[in-house]
Each structure stands twice: as C-alpha cells, then as structure tokens.
Design a protein around this motif. Structure first.
Motif, PDB file in Angstrom:
ATOM      1  N   MET A   1       0.750  -1.190  -0.006  1.00 54.15           N
ATOM      2  CA  MET A   1      -0.138  -0.050  -0.085  1.00 54.15           C
ATOM      3  C   MET A   1       0.793   1.413   0.233  1.00 54.15           C
ATOM      4  N   PRO A   2       0.894   2.260  -1.025  1.00 55.21           N
ATOM      5  CA  PRO A   2       1.481   3.384  -0.988  1.00 55.21           C
ATOM      6  C   PRO A   2       1.349   4.150   0.237  1.00 55.21           C
ATOM      7  N   ALA A   3       2.374   4.841   0.571  1.00 55.95           N
ATOM      8  CA  ALA A   3       2.523   5.639   1.944  1.00 55.95           C
ATOM      9  C   ALA A   3       1.049   6.824   1.913  1.00 55.95           C
ATOM     10  N   LYS A   4       0.909   7.294   0.820  1.00 54.10           N
ATOM     11  CA  LYS A   4      -0.074   8.428   0.707  1.00 54.10           C
ATOM     12  C   LYS A   4      -1.620   7.656   0.952  1.00 54.10           C
ATOM     13  N   ASP A   5      -1.738   6.559   0.876  1.00 57.18           N
ATOM     14  CA  ASP A   5      -3.001   5.644   1.064  1.00 57.18           C
ATOM     15  C   ASP A   5      -3.153   5.392   2.485  1.00 57.18           C
TER      16      ASP A   5
ATOM     17  N   LEU B   1       3.655  16.427  11.710  1.00 57.59           N
ATOM     18  CA  LEU B   1       4.419  17.021  10.751  1.00 57.59           C
ATOM     19  C   LEU B   1       5.377  16.018   9.760  1.00 57.59           C
ATOM     20  N   LEU B   2       5.868  15.016  10.913  1.00 57.62           N
ATOM     21  CA  LEU B   2       6.950  14.138  10.092  1.00 57.62           C
ATOM     22  C   LEU B   2       5.967  13.126   9.207  1.00 57.62           C
ATOM     23  N   LEU B   3       4.779  12.811   9.805  1.00 54.27           N
ATOM     24  CA  LEU B   3       4.072  11.972   8.942  1.00 54.27           C
ATOM     25  C   LEU B   3       3.445  12.691   7.591  1.00 54.27           C
ATOM     26  N   ARG B   4       3.082  13.924   7.795  1.00 49.50           N
ATOM     27  CA  ARG B   4       2.554  14.471   6.399  1.00 49.50           C
ATOM     28  C   ARG B   4       3.780  14.972   5.622  1.00 49.50           C
ATOM     29  N   GLU B   5       4.999  14.953   6.255  1.00 46.28           N
ATOM     30  CA  GLU B   5       6.126  15.279   5.418  1.00 46.28           C
ATOM     31  C   GLU B   5       6.323  14.057   4.289  1.00 46.28           C
TER      32      GLU B   5
ATOM     33  N   ALA C   1       2.011  -3.889  16.866  1.00 41.09           N
ATOM     34  CA  ALA C   1       3.012  -4.470  16.077  1.00 41.09           C
ATOM     35  C   ALA C   1       4.328  -3.677  15.782  1.00 41.09           C
ATOM     36  N   GLY C   2       4.164  -2.502  16.672  1.00 44.39           N
ATOM     37  CA  GLY C   2       5.645  -1.670  16.627  1.00 44.39           C
ATOM     38  C   GLY C   2       5.721  -0.965  17.972  1.00 44.39           C
ATOM     39  N   PHE C   3       6.912  -0.493  18.118  1.00 47.68           N
ATOM     40  CA  PHE C   3       7.242   0.280  19.308  1.00 47.68           C
ATOM     41  C   PHE C   3       8.339   1.458  19.013  1.00 47.68           C
ATOM     42  N   VAL C   4       7.859   2.488  19.243  1.00 47.96           N
ATOM     43  CA  VAL C   4       8.976   3.661  18.899  1.00 47.96           C
ATOM     44  C   VAL C   4       9.469   4.131  20.352  1.00 47.96           C
ATOM     45  N   VAL C   5      10.548   4.590  20.490  1.00 49.71           N
ATOM     46  CA  VAL C   5      11.178   5.158  21.496  1.00 49.71           C
ATOM     47  C   VAL C   5      11.456   6.600  21.293  1.00 49.71           C
ATOM     48  N   LYS C   6      10.818   7.477  22.435  1.00 46.20           N
ATOM     49  CA  LYS C   6      10.850   8.904  22.367  1.00 46.20           C
ATOM     50  C   LYS C   6      12.048   9.277  22.875  1.00 46.20           C
TER      51      LYS C   6
ATOM     52  N   PHE D   1      11.993  10.308  19.112  1.00 49.39           N
ATOM     53  CA  PHE D   1      12.310   9.268  18.058  1.00 49.39           C
ATOM     54  C   PHE D   1      12.629  10.413  16.923  1.00 49.39           C
ATOM     55  N   ASN D   2      13.145   9.584  15.885  1.00 50.88           N
ATOM     56  CA  ASN D   2      13.385  10.408  14.601  1.00 50.88           C
ATOM     57  C   ASN D   2      12.870   9.764  13.571  1.00 50.88           C
ATOM     58  N   ALA D   3      13.103  10.532  12.331  1.00 52.69           N
ATOM     59  CA  ALA D   3      12.225  10.097  11.039  1.00 52.69           C
ATOM     60  C   ALA D   3      12.299   8.624  10.723  1.00 52.69           C
ATOM     61  N   MET D   4      13.529   8.252  10.776  1.00 47.09           N
ATOM     62  CA  MET D   4      13.630   6.759  10.452  1.00 47.09           C
ATOM     63  C   MET D   4      13.261   5.787  11.136  1.00 47.09           C
ATOM     64  N   LYS D   5      13.111   6.254  12.668  1.00 45.56           N
ATOM     65  CA  LYS D   5      12.600   5.071  13.448  1.00 45.56           C
ATOM     66  C   LYS D   5      11.217   4.902  13.157  1.00 45.56           C
ATOM     67  N   VAL D   6      10.571   5.964  12.948  1.00 48.57           N
ATOM     68  CA  VAL D   6       8.962   6.050  12.892  1.00 48.57           C
ATOM     69  C   VAL D   6       8.624   5.491  11.500  1.00 48.57           C
ATOM     70  N   MET D   7       9.508   5.807  10.384  1.00 48.52           N
ATOM     71  CA  MET D   7       9.198   5.179   9.120  1.00 48.52           C
ATOM     72  C   MET D   7       9.448   3.652   9.123  1.00 48.52           C
ATOM     73  N   ASP D   8      10.507   3.379   9.847  1.00 44.31           N
ATOM     74  CA  ASP D   8      10.769   1.759  10.094  1.00 44.31           C
ATOM     75  C   ASP D   8       9.465   1.031  10.885  1.00 44.31           C
ATOM     76  N   ALA D   9       9.093   1.610  11.708  1.00 38.25           N
ATOM     77  CA  ALA D   9       7.985   1.314  12.521  1.00 38.25           C
ATOM     78  C   ALA D   9       6.648   1.084  11.726  1.00 38.25           C
ATOM     79  N   ILE D  10       6.408   2.018  10.762  1.00 39.82           N
ATOM     80  CA  ILE D  10       5.344   2.109  10.003  1.00 39.82           C
ATOM     81  C   ILE D  10       5.460   0.694   8.810  1.00 39.82           C
ATOM     82  N   GLY D  11       6.750   0.646   8.408  1.00 29.68           N
ATOM     83  CA  GLY D  11       6.944  -0.291   7.422  1.00 29.68           C
ATOM     84  C   GLY D  11       6.823  -1.677   8.047  1.00 29.68           C
ATOM     85  N   LYS D  12       7.045  -1.885   9.336  1.00 32.21           N
ATOM     86  CA  LYS D  12       6.882  -3.129  10.108  1.00 32.21           C
ATOM     87  C   LYS D  12       5.443  -3.480  10.289  1.00 32.21           C
TER      88      LYS D  12
END
Length: 130
Positions: free
Chosen positions: A1-5, A23-27, A102-107, A109-120
C-alpha cells in the motif's frame, strides 16, 4: 500500500509530540485523520475512522496506551498499533505486544525510527491478513 494511502491516528497527551509526529507523517505523505490527547478519545477515533495505523503513547489520561490498544483491537482488529514511549523497558515492550501492538517507537524519535515502525506495521498487517 503506498504511503499516501495509509490513514493514521495519533494519540499522545503531549501536544508537542503530536505536532512533531503529525508534521513528520505529513512530510512523508501520510494522511493524519485525527489526534487524541487521552486513551478514551483514541479508541473513539479509531473505531469511528478505522485507520490503517494508530500511534499510541503508553502514558495517557483515562486509558493507557496498552488499554486503548486492547479496546481498539476488540472493535477494529485491522488497525495496526504502534506504541510510543519514553520508557523502553522490557515490561513495556512485552505489554505492548500482548495488547496487540505491531511496533514500538522510543521517544525522542527520529524520522527513520518512525518510518521503520510503519513499514513493520504494514508488513505485520499483510501477514496477519493471509
């Protein structure tokens, strides 16, 4: 599924965290459907909008992120849960997984950690759907 969806709900009692995450997600072209500042509202938004992913802080008023995750999974089992916490203890991670995350992000956080968690989370949802 593409990100924008992907449609996402953010739940954190800290408005700065919500703003940074939004802001990070909308970016990255994700659609943020709504924000909640307590666990009860997070559950309401997730049951109403049926997002693809919900970011839940563990420590929120009314319902913790773990309690909210359980209620969301009961009413909307397809919502992918990503727990966000400044306390990455083994107990918190285990409780998050038990609650259906399905994921855990530590505060912080940075963009890479958030994007990785979304992918997982997306991969986890695809696997669970089979």
């Amino acid at each position: 599924m593409p990100a924008k969806d992907l449609k996402i709900i953010i739940a954190d009692d800290d408005s700065t965290t919500c703003s940074v995450l939004r802001l990070l997600l909308r970016e990255h072209d994700y659609s943020v459907l709504g924000e909640a500042h307590d666990g009860e509202r997070a559950v309401e938004l997730c049951l109403l909008h049926q997002p693809d992913i919900a970011f839940l802080d563990i420590e929120m008023p009314k319902l913790s992120g773990h309690e909210a995750a359980r209620k969301i999974k009961e009413g909307a089992p397809d919502v992918g849960i990503i727990i966000v916490s400044a306390l990455p203890t083994l107990e918190n991670v285990q409780k998050s997984l038990e609650a259906g995350a399905a994921g855990f992000v530590v505060k912080p956080f940075n963009a890479m950690k958030v994007m990785d968690a979304i992918g997982k989370c997306v991969r986890h949802r695809k696997t669970a759907a089979r």
